[in-house]
Design a protein around this motif. Structure first.
Motif, PDB file in Angstrom:
ATOM      1  N   ALA A   1       0.808  -1.221   0.000  1.00 16.09           N
ATOM      2  CA  ALA A   1       0.000   0.000   0.000  1.00 16.09           C
ATOM      3  C   ALA A   1       0.846   1.277   0.000  1.00 16.09           C
ATOM      4  O   ALA A   1       0.398   2.316  -0.499  1.00 16.09           O
TER       5      ALA A   1
ATOM      6  N   GLU B   1       1.351   8.123  -2.005  1.00 12.58           N
ATOM      7  CA  GLU B   1       1.467   9.464  -2.590  1.00 12.58           C
ATOM      8  C   GLU B   1       0.533   9.708  -3.773  1.00 12.58           C
ATOM      9  O   GLU B   1       0.508  10.805  -4.331  1.00 12.58           O
TER      10      GLU B   1
ATOM     11  N   PHE C   1      -3.401   0.621   5.071  1.00 11.51           N
ATOM     12  CA  PHE C   1      -4.206   0.003   6.133  1.00 11.51           C
ATOM     13  C   PHE C   1      -3.627   0.327   7.501  1.00 11.51           C
ATOM     14  O   PHE C   1      -4.347   0.577   8.454  1.00 11.51           O
ATOM     15  N   ARG C   2      -2.301   0.269   7.556  1.00 10.66           N
ATOM     16  CA  ARG C   2      -1.649   0.504   8.845  1.00 10.66           C
ATOM     17  C   ARG C   2      -1.035   1.893   8.827  1.00 10.66           C
ATOM     18  O   ARG C   2      -0.368   2.252   7.876  1.00 10.66           O
TER      19      ARG C   2
ATOM     20  N   GLN D   1       0.507  -6.412  -3.730  1.00 14.24           N
ATOM     21  CA  GLN D   1      -0.569  -6.738  -2.774  1.00 14.24           C
ATOM     22  C   GLN D   1      -1.701  -5.732  -2.907  1.00 14.24           C
ATOM     23  O   GLN D   1      -2.728  -5.856  -2.257  1.00 14.24           O
TER      24      GLN D   1
ATOM     25  N   VAL E   1      -4.777  -3.564  -4.404  1.00 16.81           N
ATOM     26  CA  VAL E   1      -5.992  -3.908  -5.147  1.00 16.81           C
ATOM     27  C   VAL E   1      -6.510  -2.700  -5.924  1.00 16.81           C
ATOM     28  O   VAL E   1      -7.618  -2.706  -6.446  1.00 16.81           O
ATOM     29  N   ASP E   2      -5.680  -1.654  -5.990  1.00 15.28           N
ATOM     30  CA  ASP E   2      -6.149  -0.384  -6.561  1.00 15.28           C
ATOM     31  C   ASP E   2      -6.043  -0.292  -8.080  1.00 15.28           C
ATOM     32  O   ASP E   2      -6.585   0.625  -8.687  1.00 15.28           O
TER      33      ASP E   2
ATOM     34  N   HIS F   1      -3.542 -10.114  -4.291  1.00 16.02           N
ATOM     35  CA  HIS F   1      -4.753 -10.009  -3.471  1.00 16.02           C
ATOM     36  C   HIS F   1      -5.981  -9.598  -4.282  1.00 16.02           C
ATOM     37  O   HIS F   1      -6.971  -9.140  -3.721  1.00 16.02           O
TER      38      HIS F   1
ATOM     39  N   THR G   1       5.639  -2.008   1.910  1.00 17.46           N
ATOM     40  CA  THR G   1       4.775  -2.999   2.561  1.00 17.46           C
ATOM     41  C   THR G   1       5.217  -3.190   4.005  1.00 17.46           C
ATOM     42  O   THR G   1       6.407  -3.163   4.307  1.00 17.46           O
ATOM     43  N   SER G   2       4.210  -3.393   4.877  1.00 16.00           N
ATOM     44  CA  SER G   2       4.518  -3.569   6.296  1.00 16.00           C
ATOM     45  C   SER G   2       4.992  -4.998   6.592  1.00 16.00           C
ATOM     46  O   SER G   2       5.336  -5.307   7.735  1.00 16.00           O
TER      47      SER G   2
ATOM     48  N   ASN H   1      11.046   1.961   2.103  1.00 14.06           N
ATOM     49  CA  ASN H   1       9.898   2.148   2.998  1.00 14.06           C
ATOM     50  C   ASN H   1      10.162   3.370   3.877  1.00 14.06           C
ATOM     51  O   ASN H   1      11.313   3.655   4.195  1.00 14.06           O
TER      52      ASN H   1
HETATM   53  P1  NAD Z   1       0.151  -1.731   4.968  1.00 17.09           P
HETATM   54  O1  NAD Z   1      -0.915  -0.682   5.031  1.00 17.09           O
HETATM   55  O2  NAD Z   1       0.139  -2.804   5.983  1.00 17.09           O
HETATM   56  O3  NAD Z   1       1.575  -1.022   5.121  1.00 17.09           O
HETATM   57  C1  NAD Z   1       1.945   0.062   4.351  1.00 17.09           C
HETATM   58  C2  NAD Z   1       3.463   0.195   4.385  1.00 17.09           C
HETATM   59  O4  NAD Z   1       3.835   1.248   3.519  1.00 17.09           O
HETATM   60  C3  NAD Z   1       4.025   0.520   5.773  1.00 17.09           C
HETATM   61  O5  NAD Z   1       5.151  -0.317   6.015  1.00 17.09           O
HETATM   62  C4  NAD Z   1       4.450   1.983   5.634  1.00 17.09           C
HETATM   63  O6  NAD Z   1       5.596   2.272   6.438  1.00 17.09           O
HETATM   64  C5  NAD Z   1       4.775   2.077   4.170  1.00 17.09           C
HETATM   65  N1  NAD Z   1       4.621   3.398   3.565  1.00 17.09           N
HETATM   66  C6  NAD Z   1       3.676   4.329   3.812  1.00 17.09           C
HETATM   67  N2  NAD Z   1       3.822   5.380   3.006  1.00 17.09           N
HETATM   68  C7  NAD Z   1       4.890   5.109   2.208  1.00 17.09           C
HETATM   69  C8  NAD Z   1       5.528   5.820   1.142  1.00 17.09           C
HETATM   70  N3  NAD Z   1       5.101   7.012   0.734  1.00 17.09           N
HETATM   71  N4  NAD Z   1       6.594   5.234   0.546  1.00 17.09           N
HETATM   72  C9  NAD Z   1       7.053   4.011   0.956  1.00 17.09           C
HETATM   73  N5  NAD Z   1       6.477   3.316   1.951  1.00 17.09           N
HETATM   74  C10 NAD Z   1       5.411   3.858   2.571  1.00 17.09           C
HETATM   75  O7  NAD Z   1       0.193  -2.246   3.496  1.00 17.09           O
HETATM   76  P2  NAD Z   1       0.520  -3.688   2.950  1.00 17.09           P
HETATM   77  O8  NAD Z   1       1.775  -4.199   3.537  1.00 17.09           O
HETATM   78  O9  NAD Z   1       0.366  -3.617   1.491  1.00 17.09           O
HETATM   79  O10 NAD Z   1      -0.724  -4.447   3.620  1.00 17.09           O
HETATM   80  C11 NAD Z   1      -1.252  -5.432   3.068  1.00 17.09           C
HETATM   81  C12 NAD Z   1      -2.755  -5.283   2.729  1.00 17.09           C
HETATM   82  O11 NAD Z   1      -3.228  -3.954   2.570  1.00 17.09           O
HETATM   83  C13 NAD Z   1      -2.915  -5.904   1.394  1.00 17.09           C
HETATM   84  O12 NAD Z   1      -3.807  -6.949   1.504  1.00 17.09           O
HETATM   85  C14 NAD Z   1      -3.489  -4.837   0.463  1.00 17.09           C
HETATM   86  O13 NAD Z   1      -4.432  -5.395  -0.411  1.00 17.09           O
HETATM   87  C15 NAD Z   1      -4.109  -3.895   1.411  1.00 17.09           C
HETATM   88  N6  NAD Z   1      -4.199  -2.484   0.980  1.00 17.09           N
HETATM   89  C16 NAD Z   1      -4.134  -2.111  -0.341  1.00 17.09           C
HETATM   90  C17 NAD Z   1      -4.228  -0.788  -0.682  1.00 17.09           C
HETATM   91  C18 NAD Z   1      -4.151  -0.409  -2.142  1.00 17.09           C
HETATM   92  O14 NAD Z   1      -4.521  -1.189  -3.013  1.00 17.09           O
HETATM   93  N7  NAD Z   1      -3.650   0.797  -2.453  1.00 17.09           N
HETATM   94  C19 NAD Z   1      -4.399   0.183   0.284  1.00 17.09           C
HETATM   95  C20 NAD Z   1      -4.483  -0.221   1.620  1.00 17.09           C
HETATM   96  C21 NAD Z   1      -4.367  -1.560   1.954  1.00 17.09           C
END
Ligand code: NAD
Length: 240
Positions: free
Chosen positions: A25, A30, A36-37, A102, A104-105, A120, A189-190, A214
């Motif tokens: 995510a 940006e 999500f987190r 991961q 879904v956008d 996903h 990714t987290s 990250n």
């Molecule tokens: P996550 O929300 O758990 O973690 C996001 C990570 O991105 C964190 O480690 C954070 O430190 C980092 N981050 C935040 N801003 C950043 C930036 N500008 N540049 C670099 N890193 C940055 O996301 P995840 O690990 O992908 O979680 C998994 C689940 O979240 C997946 O199942 C996914 O489908 C879902 N998800 C997807 C979207 C999307 O499609 N855009 C959005 C939210 C969640």
């Protein structure tokens, strides 16, 4: 940022015939899509982890659907950012390039990447809960749960919820890409959601050079290089 580290990653990327990228995510942050987190991880009073489950859909399908409808509306107005664009260029320059996401956008496809594994699933497809037919649906006018045109059962988003298995074709493709790559780049990714959280370890065990990008490094293994900062700032620096 240590320019020596950037130079080293650039050199590894330039000389690699096989590169695999795993995104989460954070790469879309940006573009204005909440992760999500971290900040913006809540919708109404719910945590994403509570809504993105088969149990939530079984017990409160209307609320889960409303959340997806809200996300689709939000994302439909967003466009890829510089980090997405860099991965398109990287694909054109690399003979063996796989992008595992991961997200879904749908922004990687919109940016122009071709070889994408949407681990996903995607917000832009629905799946029938009865006959399992998958339909691409990009219209945003579905505030209420739609039903299948064939069997009249409820449709659900064609995404993988917490507790559900990954499509075996996507999983096999991902594992192959992790095993064969020379450089494994993990972006935003987290690293808490399996199986993606273990991909870096697999790539490392097969000899790949591991790079993490990250704002808050989160890989479960120690990467060869960790670049701390926003994906849209760092990725453009990795291209020669
Ligand atoms: P996550 O929300 O758990 O973690 C996001 C990570 O991105 C964190 O480690 C954070 O430190 C980092 N981050 C935040 N801003 C950043 C930036 N500008 N540049 C670099 N890193 C940055 O996301 P995840 O690990 O992908 O979680 C998994 C689940 O979240 C997946 O199942 C996914 O489908 C879902 N998800 C997807 C979207 C999307 O499609 N855009 C959005 C939210 C969640």
């Amino acid at each position: 940022m240590d320019t020596h580290q950037i130079d080293l990653v650039r050199e590894k990327i330039e000389n690699a015939a096989f590169i695999t990228v795993l995104t989460g995510a954070g790469i879309s942050a940006e573009s204005g899509i909440p992760t999500f987190r971290g900040e913006g991880g809540l919708w109404k009073q719910f945590k994403a982890e509570e809504l993105a489950t088969p149990e939530a859909f079984r017990d409160t399908p209307g609320i889960v659907w409303e959340w997806y409808h809200w996300r689709r509306e939000l994302i439909s107005k967003k466009i890829p950012n510089r980090a997405h664009d860099v991965l398109v260029i990287l694909e054109t320059k690399t003979p063996g390039f796989t992008l595992i996401t991961q997200n879904v956008d749908g922004l990687h496809a919109l940016a122009g990447n071709q070889n994408i594994i949407e681990l996903h699933g995607t917000l832009w497809k629905t799946r029938c809960t009865g006959c399992h037919r998958v339909v691409e649906e990009r219209s945003f006018t579905m505030p209420l749960i739609p039903t299948c045109g064939v069997c009249k059962m409820m449709l659900r988003p064609h995404v993988v919820w917490f507790g559900e298995g990954i499509d075996s074709f996507n999983l096999e493709g991902s594992l192959k890409a992790c095993r064969e790559c020379e450089v494994f780049l993990v972006v935003g990714t987290s690293s808490v959601v399996q199986p993606a959280a273990s991909f870096a370890a697999l790539a490392r065990s097969e000899g790949a050079f591991i790079v993490e990008v990250n704002v808050t490094p989160a890989l479960q293994i120690r990467p060869n290089i960790s670049l701390t900062g926003k994906a849209a700032d760092i990725l453009p620096q990795l291209l020669a």
